[in-house]
Write a protein that holds these residues in place. Structure first.
Motif, PDB file in Angstrom:
ATOM      1  N   ASP A 114      -2.718 105.779 -42.720  1.00  0.00           N
ATOM      2  CA  ASP A 114      -2.955 107.207 -42.921  1.00  0.00           C
ATOM      3  C   ASP A 114      -1.725 108.055 -42.605  1.00  0.00           C
ATOM      4  N   THR A 115      -0.588 107.394 -42.422  1.00  0.00           N
ATOM      5  CA  THR A 115       0.642 108.078 -42.041  1.00  0.00           C
ATOM      6  C   THR A 115       1.799 107.563 -42.888  1.00  0.00           C
ATOM      7  N   PRO A 116       2.604 108.442 -43.488  1.00  0.00           N
ATOM      8  CA  PRO A 116       3.757 107.958 -44.251  1.00  0.00           C
ATOM      9  C   PRO A 116       4.742 107.224 -43.339  1.00  0.00           C
ATOM     10  N   ALA A 117       5.181 106.062 -43.767  1.00  0.00           N
ATOM     11  CA  ALA A 117       6.140 105.281 -42.989  1.00  0.00           C
ATOM     12  C   ALA A 117       6.932 104.387 -43.935  1.00  0.00           C
ATOM     13  N   GLN A 118       8.196 104.187 -43.617  1.00  0.00           N
ATOM     14  CA  GLN A 118       9.014 103.311 -44.434  1.00  0.00           C
ATOM     15  C   GLN A 118      10.117 102.696 -43.587  1.00  0.00           C
ATOM     16  N   VAL A 119      10.577 101.525 -44.013  1.00  0.00           N
ATOM     17  CA  VAL A 119      11.681 100.841 -43.357  1.00  0.00           C
ATOM     18  C   VAL A 119      12.938 101.104 -44.178  1.00  0.00           C
ATOM     19  N   VAL A 120      13.971 101.614 -43.506  1.00  0.00           N
ATOM     20  CA  VAL A 120      15.201 102.016 -44.182  1.00  0.00           C
ATOM     21  C   VAL A 120      16.389 101.392 -43.458  1.00  0.00           C
ATOM     22  N   SER A 121      17.363 100.903 -44.217  1.00  0.00           N
ATOM     23  CA  SER A 121      18.584 100.389 -43.594  1.00  0.00           C
ATOM     24  C   SER A 121      19.408 101.553 -43.079  1.00  0.00           C
ATOM     25  N   GLY A 124      20.812 103.735 -45.699  1.00  0.00           N
ATOM     26  CA  GLY A 124      19.920 104.520 -46.542  1.00  0.00           C
ATOM     27  C   GLY A 124      19.127 103.764 -47.571  1.00  0.00           C
ATOM     28  N   ASP A 125      19.200 102.420 -47.587  1.00  0.00           N
ATOM     29  CA  ASP A 125      18.410 101.648 -48.547  1.00  0.00           C
ATOM     30  C   ASP A 125      16.958 101.575 -48.088  1.00  0.00           C
ATOM     31  N   VAL A 126      16.024 101.978 -48.969  1.00  0.00           N
ATOM     32  CA  VAL A 126      14.604 101.858 -48.657  1.00  0.00           C
ATOM     33  C   VAL A 126      14.201 100.406 -48.870  1.00  0.00           C
ATOM     34  N   ASP A 139       7.837 106.363 -55.025  1.00  0.00           N
ATOM     35  CA  ASP A 139       7.721 104.918 -54.912  1.00  0.00           C
ATOM     36  C   ASP A 139       9.075 104.264 -55.164  1.00  0.00           C
ATOM     37  N   ALA A 140       9.726 103.823 -54.097  1.00  0.00           N
ATOM     38  CA  ALA A 140      11.055 103.231 -54.233  1.00  0.00           C
ATOM     39  C   ALA A 140      11.017 101.942 -55.048  1.00  0.00           C
ATOM     40  N   ALA A 141       9.931 101.184 -54.937  1.00  0.00           N
ATOM     41  CA  ALA A 141       9.844  99.905 -55.642  1.00  0.00           C
ATOM     42  C   ALA A 141       9.842 100.079 -57.157  1.00  0.00           C
ATOM     43  N   SER A 142       9.503 101.273 -57.632  1.00  0.00           N
ATOM     44  CA  SER A 142       9.469 101.512 -59.074  1.00  0.00           C
ATOM     45  C   SER A 142      10.860 101.800 -59.644  1.00  0.00           C
ATOM     46  N   ARG A 143      11.857 101.940 -58.770  1.00  0.00           N
ATOM     47  CA  ARG A 143      13.218 102.234 -59.227  1.00  0.00           C
ATOM     48  C   ARG A 143      14.069 100.971 -59.203  1.00  0.00           C
ATOM     49  N   PRO A 144      15.124 100.927 -60.007  1.00  0.00           N
ATOM     50  CA  PRO A 144      16.069  99.805 -59.914  1.00  0.00           C
ATOM     51  C   PRO A 144      16.669  99.750 -58.514  1.00  0.00           C
ATOM     52  N   PRO A 145      17.058  98.568 -58.026  1.00  0.00           N
ATOM     53  CA  PRO A 145      17.581  98.437 -56.667  1.00  0.00           C
ATOM     54  C   PRO A 145      18.696  99.419 -56.326  1.00  0.00           C
ATOM     55  N   GLU A 147      19.046 102.361 -57.185  1.00  0.00           N
ATOM     56  CA  GLU A 147      18.564 103.729 -57.054  1.00  0.00           C
ATOM     57  C   GLU A 147      17.577 103.907 -55.904  1.00  0.00           C
ATOM     58  N   ARG A 148      17.536 102.936 -54.988  1.00  0.00           N
ATOM     59  CA  ARG A 148      16.622 103.027 -53.850  1.00  0.00           C
ATOM     60  C   ARG A 148      17.321 103.534 -52.591  1.00  0.00           C
ATOM     61  N   ASN A 149      18.573 103.895 -52.721  1.00  0.00           N
ATOM     62  CA  ASN A 149      19.314 104.388 -51.564  1.00  0.00           C
ATOM     63  C   ASN A 149      19.123 105.896 -51.423  1.00  0.00           C
ATOM     64  N   LEU A 150      18.642 106.336 -50.256  1.00  0.00           N
ATOM     65  CA  LEU A 150      18.324 107.744 -50.042  1.00  0.00           C
ATOM     66  C   LEU A 150      19.553 108.635 -50.124  1.00  0.00           C
ATOM     67  N   VAL A 151      20.665 108.184 -49.570  1.00  0.00           N
ATOM     68  CA  VAL A 151      21.883 108.999 -49.571  1.00  0.00           C
ATOM     69  C   VAL A 151      22.435 109.117 -50.986  1.00  0.00           C
ATOM     70  N   ARG A 152      22.475 108.004 -51.679  1.00  0.00           N
ATOM     71  CA  ARG A 152      22.991 108.003 -53.052  1.00  0.00           C
ATOM     72  C   ARG A 152      22.170 108.927 -53.946  1.00  0.00           C
ATOM     73  N   ARG A 153      20.845 108.835 -53.828  1.00  0.00           N
ATOM     74  CA  ARG A 153      19.981 109.667 -54.670  1.00  0.00           C
ATOM     75  C   ARG A 153      20.116 111.147 -54.310  1.00  0.00           C
ATOM     76  N   PHE A 154      20.268 111.442 -53.032  1.00  0.00           N
ATOM     77  CA  PHE A 154      20.364 112.847 -52.631  1.00  0.00           C
ATOM     78  C   PHE A 154      21.570 113.524 -53.267  1.00  0.00           C
TER      79      PHE A 154
END
Length: 279
Positions: A114-121, A124-126, A139-145, A147-154
């Motif tokens: 019931d709480t958003p949570a994720q494991v990140v390197s 910034g890789d999800v 949904d990070a899993a729906s993107r190519p590998p 494009e799963r980096n938070l810093v890169r996408r930002f």
């Protein structure tokens, strides 16, 4: 190395049989005739079709890609040694680095339904998300590998910034750069971190400008505002828990009980999860 379809199929069946639905955050549901997860459940956890996974277990599937193997390792909660064995059976060299999430950490992630949570390197890789995190930040899993980096996408994807109020974006940019500089200072020979910095300096003027300020700061617990397209603005406490695995962080987002953000987070659990279910 060659693909060993028979041993790969046997390994997948045995690892599926040892998992209970509660081990991966699922309900037991209807009475089960056999122990372990159903094939459809493993496929769902790994983000692939049930037919594709079934063919792998029946020794008649195509050679799985490295991306598929990584997804299966997470879905089946494999240890690092088991993940390496899975790659060897598929005729692939096991990946190096900190991308493998320990089963114990995934178990904690599954319990936070019931709480958003994720494991990140730390770069910034999800690496893993629960359903609530996917509903909150995508949904990070729906993107190519790549494009799963938070810093890169930002810095390179304008749509990623829309998740945050306009007034907060400059601060997010500053913190991303300062944290990445701290990581690279601690591990100057890290090729992945170095390549990420080089790409962002080349492609983002904003990143290049902030990089030259030489600010260093490791991101830790704070308060972040999210402008969700469906439920609206939420102010969430961001708790960062460090894993024993070098460079991995479990990030948990919570709202103060009784607040408007708390009610909107509860609404997100209904609306967001329904949206994910129909994709």
């Amino acid at each position: 190395m060659d693909l060993d379809r028979g041993r790969l199929a046997d390994f997948l069946r045995r690892r599926r049989a040892r998992l209970a639905p509660s081990d991966v955050g699922l309900t037991d549901g209807a009475r089960r005739r056999t122990p372990g997860l159903r094939r459809e459940e493993v496929a769902q956890l790994a983000g692939m079709s049930a037919d594709y996974y079934t063919r792998l277990e029946q020794s008649r599937g195509p050679r799985p890609s490295r991306q598929i193997l990584g997804a299966l390792a997470r879905a089946l909660r494999l240890s690092e040694d088991e993940r390496d064995h899975l790659f060897h059976l598929a005729g692939e060299e096991p990946p190096h680095g900190t991308g493998h999430v320990r089963p114990g950490l995934l178990l904690v992630l599954d319990r936070l339904d019931d709480t958003p949570a994720q494991v990140v390197s730390d770069t910034g890789d999800v690496l893993a998300q629960n359903a609530m995190a996917a509903a909150l930040v995508g949904d990070a899993a729906s993107r190519p590998p790549a494009e799963r980096n938070l810093v890169r996408r930002f810095f390179l994807d304008a749509s990623a910034r829309e998740l945050f109020p306009a007034a907060d974006r400059a601060e997010h940019a500053r913190r991303h750069v300062a944290h990445l500089r701290a990581v690279l200072a601690a591990r100057p020979d890290d090729r992945r971190a170095g390549a990420l910095v080089a790409e962002l300096r080349r492609r983002s003027r904003e990143f290049a400008r902030l990089w030259e300020t030489r600010e260093v700061a490791v991101r830790c617990a704070d308060v972040r505002r999210f402008q969700h397209p469906v439920v609206g603005l939420m102010e969430l406490e961001c708790e960062v828990l460090l894993s024993a695995e070098r460079g991995q962080r479990l990030i948990v987002y919570t709202a103060r009980p009784g607040s408007e953000s708390y009610e909107r987070l509860r609404l997100l659990r209904v609306v967001g999860l329904q949206d994910l279910a129909v994709r």
